[in-house]
Design an enzyme around this catalytic site. Structure first.
Site, mmCIF file in Angstrom:
data_model
loop_
_atom_site.group_PDB
_atom_site.id
_atom_site.type_symbol
_atom_site.label_atom_id
_atom_site.label_comp_id
_atom_site.label_asym_id
_atom_site.label_seq_id
_atom_site.Cartn_x
_atom_site.Cartn_y
_atom_site.Cartn_z
ATOM 1 C CD GLU A 189 -14.684 -19.364 3.003
ATOM 2 O OE1 GLU A 189 -14.861 -20.245 1.942
ATOM 3 O OE2 GLU A 189 -13.864 -20.333 3.679
ATOM 4 C CD GLN A 222 -13.159 -16.863 0.130
ATOM 5 O OE1 GLN A 222 -12.469 -16.153 0.025
ATOM 6 N NE2 GLN A 222 -12.516 -17.631 0.709
ATOM 7 C CD GLU A 253 -6.847 -14.612 0.648
ATOM 8 O OE1 GLU A 253 -7.923 -14.253 0.632
ATOM 9 O OE2 GLU A 253 -6.949 -15.918 1.647
HETATM 10 C C1 V0V Z 1 -10.628 -0.932 3.721
HETATM 11 N N1 V0V Z 1 -9.663 -0.676 2.947
HETATM 12 C C2 V0V Z 1 -9.850 -1.419 1.631
HETATM 13 C C3 V0V Z 1 -10.679 -2.680 2.166
HETATM 14 N N2 V0V Z 1 -10.553 -2.485 3.409
HETATM 15 N N3 V0V Z 1 -9.881 -0.978 0.396
HETATM 16 C C4 V0V Z 1 -9.696 -2.089 -0.377
HETATM 17 N N4 V0V Z 1 -10.611 -3.172 -0.131
HETATM 18 C C5 V0V Z 1 -10.688 -3.535 0.791
HETATM 19 N N5 V0V Z 1 -11.389 -4.517 0.818
HETATM 20 C C6 V0V Z 1 -9.237 0.389 2.658
HETATM 21 C C7 V0V Z 1 -10.090 1.390 4.184
HETATM 22 O O1 V0V Z 1 -11.346 2.072 3.002
HETATM 23 C C8 V0V Z 1 -9.404 2.881 4.217
HETATM 24 O O2 V0V Z 1 -9.082 3.544 3.031
HETATM 25 C C9 V0V Z 1 -8.364 1.799 4.779
HETATM 26 O O3 V0V Z 1 -8.024 0.749 3.644
HETATM 27 C C10 V0V Z 1 -7.767 1.640 5.909
HETATM 28 O O4 V0V Z 1 -9.130 0.815 6.663
HETATM 29 P P1 V0V Z 1 -9.250 0.715 8.343
HETATM 30 O O5 V0V Z 1 -10.261 2.230 8.472
HETATM 31 O O6 V0V Z 1 -8.047 0.534 8.631
HETATM 32 O O7 V0V Z 1 -10.553 -0.815 7.439
HETATM 33 P P2 V0V Z 1 -10.143 -2.312 8.463
HETATM 34 O O8 V0V Z 1 -10.112 -1.614 10.125
HETATM 35 O O9 V0V Z 1 -11.552 -2.348 8.040
HETATM 36 O O10 V0V Z 1 -8.938 -2.003 7.878
HETATM 37 C C11 V0V Z 1 -9.235 -2.657 6.590
HETATM 38 C C12 V0V Z 1 -7.832 -4.347 6.446
HETATM 39 C C13 V0V Z 1 -8.866 -5.147 7.414
HETATM 40 C C14 V0V Z 1 -7.773 -4.330 5.335
HETATM 41 C C15 V0V Z 1 -7.059 -3.843 7.278
HETATM 42 O O11 V0V Z 1 -10.148 -5.723 6.864
HETATM 43 C C16 V0V Z 1 -7.914 -6.537 7.182
HETATM 44 O O12 V0V Z 1 -7.125 -7.207 7.327
HETATM 45 N N6 V0V Z 1 -8.267 -7.659 6.523
HETATM 46 C C17 V0V Z 1 -7.423 -8.513 5.857
HETATM 47 C C18 V0V Z 1 -8.559 -10.045 6.156
HETATM 48 C C19 V0V Z 1 -9.890 -9.972 5.678
HETATM 49 O O13 V0V Z 1 -10.116 -9.138 5.542
HETATM 50 N N7 V0V Z 1 -10.470 -11.740 6.335
HETATM 51 C C20 V0V Z 1 -12.008 -11.325 5.609
HETATM 52 C C21 V0V Z 1 -11.928 -12.798 4.415
HETATM 53 P P3 V0V Z 1 -9.255 5.141 3.560
HETATM 54 O O14 V0V Z 1 -10.173 5.291 4.481
HETATM 55 O O15 V0V Z 1 -8.320 4.977 4.573
HETATM 56 O O16 V0V Z 1 -8.559 6.184 2.163
HETATM 57 S S1 V0V Z 1 -10.782 -14.115 5.033
HETATM 58 C C22 V0V Z 1 -11.252 -15.100 3.222
HETATM 59 O O17 V0V Z 1 -10.432 -14.128 2.541
HETATM 60 C C23 V0V Z 1 -10.243 -16.286 3.337
HETATM 61 C C24 V0V Z 1 -10.528 -17.255 5.389
HETATM 62 C C25 V0V Z 1 -10.185 -16.707 2.450
HETATM 63 O O18 V0V Z 1 -9.815 -16.526 1.776
HETATM 64 O O19 V0V Z 1 -9.653 -18.249 2.948
HETATM 65 CO CO CO Z 2 -10.394 -15.220 0.458
#
Ligand code: V0V
Ligand code: CO
Length: 147
Positions: free
Chosen positions: A43, A59, A133
């Site tokens: 990133e 970001q 976040e």
């Molecule tokens: C998934 N969904 C979202 C989404 N990602 N909705 C909105 N925005 C997003 N970014 C929806 C998806 O369409 C599904 O909806 C539902 O959530 C469940 O998704 P899933 O199939 O379980 O999808 P996964 O396995 O991709 O998990 C989604 C989650 C995962 C959000 C649980 O991405 C996660 O744990 N994210 C947190 C960590 C992260 O994103 N790290 C990267 C950025 P339907 O189909 O059920 O309606 S790191 C960062 O920002 C940093 C380091 C920083 O700021 O410093």
């Molecule tokens: Co972030």
């Protein structure tokens, strides 16, 4: 609880290409870059403004693998806004208070985030479809990695 918008996270396929586009088009400067293995991303932070408790940034996020959060998002939805990050004073306290209101936390404890911040994510399904976040900026607020 929310003090400011810390950053808007944008998922992209090619980090260098998007850095070039955003910095040139909007006259923004990259102030930090990091590979975050735990989050599965490479990133870059582009500085927008300074404020009490920390700055505001765009970001840019490129996935490290297809099965990472950003990799899955790109496959499902393509490039675009991935999450919105809000600045809080104390991330652990904010997590507890938000969880008490029935919103699922995706992290049991704060994680390492960009520029030595402490971060935690909330489930998008509990926040109107927006991956949210929480960010507690580091005390120094200074970029920690090679710029
Ligand atoms: C998934 N969904 C979202 C989404 N990602 N909705 C909105 N925005 C997003 N970014 C929806 C998806 O369409 C599904 O909806 C539902 O959530 C469940 O998704 P899933 O199939 O379980 O999808 P996964 O396995 O991709 O998990 C989604 C989650 C995962 C959000 C649980 O991405 C996660 O744990 N994210 C947190 C960590 C992260 O994103 N790290 C990267 C950025 P339907 O189909 O059920 O309606 S790191 C960062 O920002 C940093 C380091 C920083 O700021 O410093
Ligand atoms: Co972030």
């Amino acid at each position: 609880m929310f003090m400011r918008i810390d950053h808007i996270g944008i998922a992209c396929h090619d980090l260098e290409e998007k850095i070039e586009f955003f910095s040139r088009t909007f006259e923004l400067t990259v102030v930090a870059r990091e590979v975050n293995e735990e989050q599965g991303v490479k990133e870059a932070m582009l500085h927008i403004a300074d404020g009490a408790g920390g700055g505001s940034y765009i970001q840019l996020l490129e996935p490290l693998s297809e099965d990472s959060p950003v990799g899955k998002f790109l496959a499902r939805r393509g490039e675009g806004v991935h999450h919105v990050a809000f600045g809080v004073n104390d991330v652990a306290d904010a997590m507890a208070r938000i969880n008490e209101k029935g919103v699922r936390l995706l992290d049991e404890r704060p994680r390492h985030g960009s520029m030595n911040s402490r971060i935690a994510f909330l489930h998008p399904k509990d926040v109107g479809g927006m991956l949210t976040e929480l960010v507690q900026a580091s005390d120094s607020g200074k970029p920690s990695q090679n710029v």
